[in-house]
Design a protein around this motif. Structure first.
Motif, PDB file in Angstrom:
ATOM      1  N   PHE A  29       0.833  -1.199   0.000  1.00  0.00           N
ATOM      2  CA  PHE A  29       0.000   0.000   0.000  1.00  0.00           C
ATOM      3  C   PHE A  29       0.868   1.249   0.000  1.00  0.00           C
ATOM      4  O   PHE A  29       1.857   1.339   0.732  1.00  0.00           O
ATOM      5  N   GLY A  30       0.477   2.200  -0.823  1.00  0.00           N
ATOM      6  CA  GLY A  30       1.082   3.517  -0.796  1.00  0.00           C
ATOM      7  C   GLY A  30      -0.015   4.546  -0.705  1.00  0.00           C
ATOM      8  O   GLY A  30      -1.204   4.210  -0.704  1.00  0.00           O
ATOM      9  N   PHE A  31       0.369   5.804  -0.679  1.00  0.00           N
ATOM     10  CA  PHE A  31      -0.593   6.860  -0.440  1.00  0.00           C
ATOM     11  C   PHE A  31      -0.216   8.021  -1.339  1.00  0.00           C
ATOM     12  O   PHE A  31       0.880   8.587  -1.214  1.00  0.00           O
ATOM     13  N   HIS A  32      -1.119   8.371  -2.261  1.00  0.00           N
ATOM     14  CA  HIS A  32      -0.762   9.392  -3.250  1.00  0.00           C
ATOM     15  C   HIS A  32      -2.019  10.121  -3.713  1.00  0.00           C
ATOM     16  O   HIS A  32      -3.037   9.493  -3.990  1.00  0.00           O
ATOM     17  N   LEU A  36      -5.555   5.805  -1.620  1.00  0.00           N
ATOM     18  CA  LEU A  36      -4.806   4.617  -1.242  1.00  0.00           C
ATOM     19  C   LEU A  36      -4.493   3.845  -2.520  1.00  0.00           C
ATOM     20  O   LEU A  36      -5.386   3.595  -3.331  1.00  0.00           O
ATOM     21  N   THR A  37      -3.238   3.494  -2.695  1.00  0.00           N
ATOM     22  CA  THR A  37      -2.837   2.822  -3.931  1.00  0.00           C
ATOM     23  C   THR A  37      -2.110   1.516  -3.606  1.00  0.00           C
ATOM     24  O   THR A  37      -1.613   1.333  -2.503  1.00  0.00           O
ATOM     25  N   TRP A  49      -3.491  -7.792 -14.458  1.00  0.00           N
ATOM     26  CA  TRP A  49      -2.654  -7.277 -13.378  1.00  0.00           C
ATOM     27  C   TRP A  49      -2.585  -8.267 -12.231  1.00  0.00           C
ATOM     28  O   TRP A  49      -3.525  -9.018 -11.979  1.00  0.00           O
ATOM     29  N   MET A  50      -1.472  -8.226 -11.518  1.00  0.00           N
ATOM     30  CA  MET A  50      -1.303  -9.148 -10.412  1.00  0.00           C
ATOM     31  C   MET A  50      -0.450  -8.535  -9.310  1.00  0.00           C
ATOM     32  O   MET A  50       0.250  -7.550  -9.519  1.00  0.00           O
ATOM     33  N   LEU A  51      -0.512  -9.143  -8.147  1.00  0.00           N
ATOM     34  CA  LEU A  51       0.302  -8.694  -7.023  1.00  0.00           C
ATOM     35  C   LEU A  51       1.736  -9.129  -7.220  1.00  0.00           C
ATOM     36  O   LEU A  51       1.999 -10.189  -7.790  1.00  0.00           O
ATOM     37  N   SER A 145       3.384  -0.739 -11.542  1.00  0.00           N
ATOM     38  CA  SER A 145       2.944   0.622 -11.232  1.00  0.00           C
ATOM     39  C   SER A 145       1.856   0.653 -10.174  1.00  0.00           C
ATOM     40  O   SER A 145       1.225  -0.348  -9.852  1.00  0.00           O
ATOM     41  N   TRP A 146       1.665   1.858  -9.650  1.00  0.00           N
ATOM     42  CA  TRP A 146       0.659   2.069  -8.616  1.00  0.00           C
ATOM     43  C   TRP A 146      -0.730   2.143  -9.226  1.00  0.00           C
ATOM     44  O   TRP A 146      -0.928   2.784 -10.266  1.00  0.00           O
ATOM     45  N   GLN A 147      -1.691   1.552  -8.543  1.00  0.00           N
ATOM     46  CA  GLN A 147      -3.069   1.615  -8.984  1.00  0.00           C
ATOM     47  C   GLN A 147      -3.952   1.962  -7.789  1.00  0.00           C
ATOM     48  O   GLN A 147      -3.719   1.471  -6.679  1.00  0.00           O
ATOM     49  N   ALA A 148      -4.941   2.796  -8.022  1.00  0.00           N
ATOM     50  CA  ALA A 148      -5.847   3.178  -6.936  1.00  0.00           C
ATOM     51  C   ALA A 148      -6.642   1.968  -6.466  1.00  0.00           C
ATOM     52  O   ALA A 148      -7.173   1.211  -7.276  1.00  0.00           O
TER      53      ALA A 148
END
Lengths: 257, 257
Positions: A29-32, A36-37, A49-51, A145-148
């Motif tokens: 998890f990131g925050f942008h 929350l992404t 897409w995958m983890l 890449s980051w995804q919401a």
DNA sequence: CCAAAAGTGTTCCGTCTACACCCATGA
DNA sequence: TCATGGGTGTAGACGGAACACTTTTGG
């Protein structure tokens, strides 16, 4: 013998022997932009897409494997990373897609292939600082890449379910453990931390009450004011008191009087 | 090939193929004589005690395996059973003891033997009604019996640690999920439920406050009085309202007004 | 009548909630 | 001086803790 049936592939770990039948997936998890992404990989083979996940070395601690996999995709070390659930349904269909992925890599598949067996996967979630991450795709991926979290792209396998479960675990964690140290820069206004909480919980919080509550834990340290140039009062910056923060992670949050 | 390296042993599941490198251990809690107890097995080989555990079928759901293993030792079906942690340290030393256990069974051991590889184990905990359990030892065990959590006998492997972790998870659960349905008989006085809570938490609770709180959840139904023959006021019996109970297990406990 | 345990009530106190009010800032 | 958002204060609701009082039961 088992040893011989495990492929000496270098997908994840050089030529190290891997534990069969077990994989590990990180929900990072990131925050942008007040969102929350999650950090995701896009498969070359079919654009799904995958983890970011991987396997566990024959003599590797589970936690070490999780850190290794996270570091490989983000460059980060030393983040908050925690096991939250094992996904063990026999119908977790890796198979139909994994074939594609491996063909892209030129790995030969047979019915008895190591990769085709049934896997259980151990879910970890991480909280990281968005700005410090340099996403590294792996060999099977078009992109990293980051995804919401609120509008995930089409996910492979049961990974959407895994993310949902991770978010649930994270929400529970807010009740008894501090959060934010690894998500925010070193110094930040309280409003940012409030937004983190609001984003994770998915609801608005009262500013006044939030401030009082967080300050009462004694894990924050007040720094100087921050003049942003906006036409309003300059907010104080805060930083986490590391000693207190990690003590609270261990023992749970309680006010000390 | 992997299939050939897995033993077609009938330790747990007849001649079903098993997932390698993964085991499963059940911490089965019961409640007897105002004590929290765990169902344990005593190894024939060295008299050490261990959790009832087993392996997972190649095409078996994790949760199903946990139920199967629990049923084999208790005769019970349909109990509360929940995954709580994966123990994945590379140093989880099964090895030095497992040799003994298998020799007792006449299974030949080599360095590459399936049983000698490194295992991770998935911990489940269960809450069962002590009186309904008929303990069944397995082939490797001298005995299968209840032991007080507060004074465990000498445990093998890291099983003492696993029990501690299960107890911790159970205590957390008390905060947001109901407990007791599977531990108590169908009808019971409130005092019994209070003792269950006290035993799990390891501290005394105030009778008055406990009653008010539990009744406020709306998961209990008042039945007729119970005359025990003791020289004091006869307590009302209560039963769980199953619909409410399972809804509360899903959604967490909240008072409804 | 007595002891024991169940049932009920009350008081105190701290926390959460909602909202009001003041303060600093740049336009 | 105005709008914006940060900082602080406060009244009321709510819930937990501690404890007192009443009721029922068999001896």
């Amino acid at each position: 013998m088992l040893n011989q049936s495990s492929p000496s592939n270098d997908l994840q770990t050089g030529s190290v022997q891997l534990l069969p039948a077990v994989s590990l997936d990180n929900v990072i998890f990131g925050f942008h932009h007040n969102e929350l992404t999650v950090l995701l990989l896009q498969a070359k083979s079919n654009q799904g897409w995958m983890l970011p996940g991987g396997f566990i070395g024959k003599e590797e601690d589970l936690d070490s494997a999780a850190v290794r996999i996270l570091t490989a995709r983000t460059g980060l070390t030393n983040v908050f990373l925690q096991q939250f659930y094992v996904f063990g349904s026999a119908k977790r269909n890796r198979k139909e897609h994994l074939g594609d992925v491996l063909q892209t890599l030129g790995i030969e598949l047979t019915a008895e292939s190591w990769f085709m067996q049934r896997f259980i996967t151990i879910g970890y979630y991480a909280l990281v600082n968005y700005d410090q991450v340099i996403p590294h795709p792996d060999e099977t991926s078009l992109a990293c890449s980051w995804q919401a979290v609120r509008e995930l792209p089409p996910m492979l396998f049961d990974h959407e379910h895994i993310i949902a479960k991770a978010l649930h675990a994270l929400r529970l964690q807010l009740n008894y453990q501090p959060v934010g140290y690894t998500l925010l820069p070193k110094e930040f206004p309280l409003k940012s931390l409030q937004t983190v909480y609001e984003t994770i919980l998915g609801r608005k919080l009262d500013r006044s009450n939030f401030n009082r509550k967080l300050l009462s834990y004694g894990i924050l340290e007040k720094k100087e004011k921050h003049y942003s140039g906006a036409s309003h009062k300059a907010p104080f910056l805060y930083s986490f008191r590391e000693d207190m923060y990690f003590k609270a992670l261990e023992n749970g949050l309680e006010k000390d009087f």
